[in-house]
Write an enzyme that holds these catalytic residues in place. Structure first.
Site, short mmCIF file in Angstrom:
data_model
loop_
_atom_site.label_atom_id
_atom_site.label_comp_id
_atom_site.label_asym_id
_atom_site.label_seq_id
_atom_site.Cartn_x
_atom_site.Cartn_y
_atom_site.Cartn_z
N ASP A 184 -27.59 -22.97 -0.83
CA ASP A 184 -26.35 -22.86 -0.06
C ASP A 184 -25.38 -21.88 -0.73
OD1 ASP A 184 -24.53 -23.36 1.91
OD2 ASP A 184 -23.86 -25.28 1.11
N ASN A 200 -24.71 -18.52 0.49
CA ASN A 200 -24.94 -17.07 0.70
C ASN A 200 -23.73 -16.42 1.37
OD1 ASN A 200 -27.49 -17.56 -0.22
ND2 ASN A 200 -28.50 -17.39 1.76
N ARG A 255 -22.14 -11.30 5.82
CA ARG A 255 -22.92 -12.49 5.47
C ARG A 255 -24.40 -12.14 5.26
NH1 ARG A 255 -21.03 -17.45 6.28
NH2 ARG A 255 -23.09 -18.21 6.82
N HIS A 271 -27.42 -13.26 2.46
CA HIS A 271 -28.78 -13.78 2.69
C HIS A 271 -29.81 -12.89 2.00
CE1 HIS A 271 -27.22 -16.84 5.24
NE2 HIS A 271 -26.91 -16.05 6.25
N SER A 308 -32.55 -24.39 8.78
CA SER A 308 -32.50 -25.78 9.24
C SER A 308 -32.53 -25.82 10.77
CB SER A 308 -31.23 -26.46 8.72
OG SER A 308 -30.13 -26.13 9.52
N LEU A 326 -48.41 -23.15 -8.44
CA LEU A 326 -47.23 -23.75 -7.80
C LEU A 326 -47.43 -23.87 -6.29
CD1 LEU A 326 -44.04 -24.37 -8.05
CD2 LEU A 326 -43.76 -22.02 -7.27
N GLU A 353 -33.42 -37.69 -7.88
CA GLU A 353 -32.14 -37.40 -8.53
C GLU A 353 -31.50 -36.23 -7.81
OE1 GLU A 353 -30.68 -39.13 -10.84
OE2 GLU A 353 -32.37 -40.50 -11.07
C1 FPP Z 1 -27.05 -21.17 3.26
O1 FPP Z 1 -26.05 -20.26 3.02
C2 FPP Z 1 -28.35 -20.56 3.37
C3 FPP Z 1 -29.08 -20.47 4.51
C4 FPP Z 1 -28.62 -20.94 5.83
C5 FPP Z 1 -30.40 -19.92 4.53
C6 FPP Z 1 -31.09 -19.78 3.21
C7 FPP Z 1 -31.79 -18.52 3.29
C8 FPP Z 1 -32.07 -17.69 2.25
C9 FPP Z 1 -31.85 -18.01 0.83
C10 FPP Z 1 -32.64 -16.40 2.53
C11 FPP Z 1 -33.73 -16.45 3.52
C12 FPP Z 1 -35.03 -16.82 2.91
C13 FPP Z 1 -36.10 -16.97 3.68
C14 FPP Z 1 -37.44 -17.14 3.08
C15 FPP Z 1 -35.93 -16.98 5.14
P1 FPP Z 1 -24.85 -20.24 4.06
O2 FPP Z 1 -25.03 -19.08 4.95
O3 FPP Z 1 -24.73 -21.54 4.75
O4 FPP Z 1 -23.65 -20.02 3.09
P2 FPP Z 1 -22.15 -20.48 3.33
O5 FPP Z 1 -22.16 -21.99 3.38
O6 FPP Z 1 -21.46 -19.95 2.13
O7 FPP Z 1 -21.69 -19.86 4.61
#
Ligand code: FPP
Length: 248
Positions: A22, A24, A35, A39, A67, A133, A209
């Site tokens: 979380d 990004n 944004r 990512h 999600s 892994l 945990e």
């Molecule tokens: C949350 O950050 C992150 C996501 C919704 C997606 C996670 C995705 C990646 C790390 C990159 C993509 C990787 C693959 C393999 C598809 P957010 O956008 O909710 O951040 P914020 O809460 O600060 O807005």
């Protein structure tokens, strides 16, 4: 190097670590960047973390990549995230395979574009026999939806007369989840300072945990992973009993 004074080698490594990646978007806006850039940097952090997890000796790493609720984001951001998954599989699959990583995918695939479904299947197929892994990609994943899918499968067995309702146990529900052969996570890490689970692995984390770290995901690296594992080692795990089982 880990900022934590406890040497990792002194304890058993958690077998299964799951991460809510979380922050990004906040990482990007703190820098005046779009944004999507957050990512993209998130994928780099993911690469580093997968490598570090293998080196540290973690057996299973589950990542929350998209999600079931992320569909509510603007279409351009959804396109960005789908594009990043495509590129991640196209660019990184060969290296993951070379390093013995086995890819698994959990989540609902039917709503995904056919080319994404194919890429996910290709990743699983190519790496099926690897013994390093296991990287579990949670994509279009929601825990409540996963539990509902398990309930629907069990309901079909009852309807077909092959299962009596009295035989429905917690174990049977677990056996009908998306990846029933995987062990439950020992450690859940959420980055960005948020302290909630957001519909991630709700069934499997009964005794996990939880470690919440303030770092935004794009800044997460091996040192941050080691520091979260060190925090895990400071916890006492009792699994509902009285005897502490520290650090494994
Ligand atoms: C949350 O950050 C992150 C996501 C919704 C997606 C996670 C995705 C990646 C790390 C990159 C993509 C990787 C693959 C393999 C598809 P957010 O956008 O909710 O951040 P914020 O809460 O600060 O807005």
């Amino acid at each position: 190097m880990s900022p934590n004074p406890i040497p990792l080698s002194a304890f058993a490594t958690p077998r299964h670590v799951a991460i809510i990646m979380d922050g990004n978007g906040r990482w990007a806006s703190a820098r005046g960047l779009p944004r999507g850039e957050g990512h993209r940097r998130g994928v780099e952090a993911l690469r580093k973390t997968v490598r570090a997890a293998g080196e540290i000796g973690i057996s299973f790493l589950t990542i929350f990549s998209f999600s079931a609720e992320n569909w509510s984001r603007p279409p351009s951001e959804i396109r960005d995230l789908m594009g990043l998954l495509r590129r991640f599989i196209r660019n990184d699959l060969a290296e993951l395979h070379q390093n013995g990583v086995k890819v698994r995918v959990i989540g609902e695939r039917t709503d995904l574009d056919p080319d994404i479904r194919r890429l996910l299947e290709e990743a699983e197929e190519l790496t099926r026999d690897n013994t390093g892994l296991t990287l579990v990609v949670a994509f279009n994943y929601g825990a409540r939806q996963e539990i509902a899918r398990a309930a629907a499968r069990i309901a079909v067995m009852v309807k077909n007369g092959v299962l009596d309702p009295s035989a429905i146990t917690a174990e049977l529900i677990g056996q009908n989840l998306d990846a029933p052969d995987l062990p439950d996570p020992d450690l859940i890490i959420r980055t960005s300072g948020e302290q909630r689970l957001s519909n991630f692995l709700l069934w499997q984390i009964a005794y996990s945990e939880l470690v919440f770290v303030p770092t935004y995901w794009p800044d997460f690296d091996r040192a941050a992973l080691e520091s979260a594992i060190a925090e895990y080692h400071r916890r006492e795990r009792r699994f509902g009993g009285l005897i502490a089982q520290t650090g494994s």
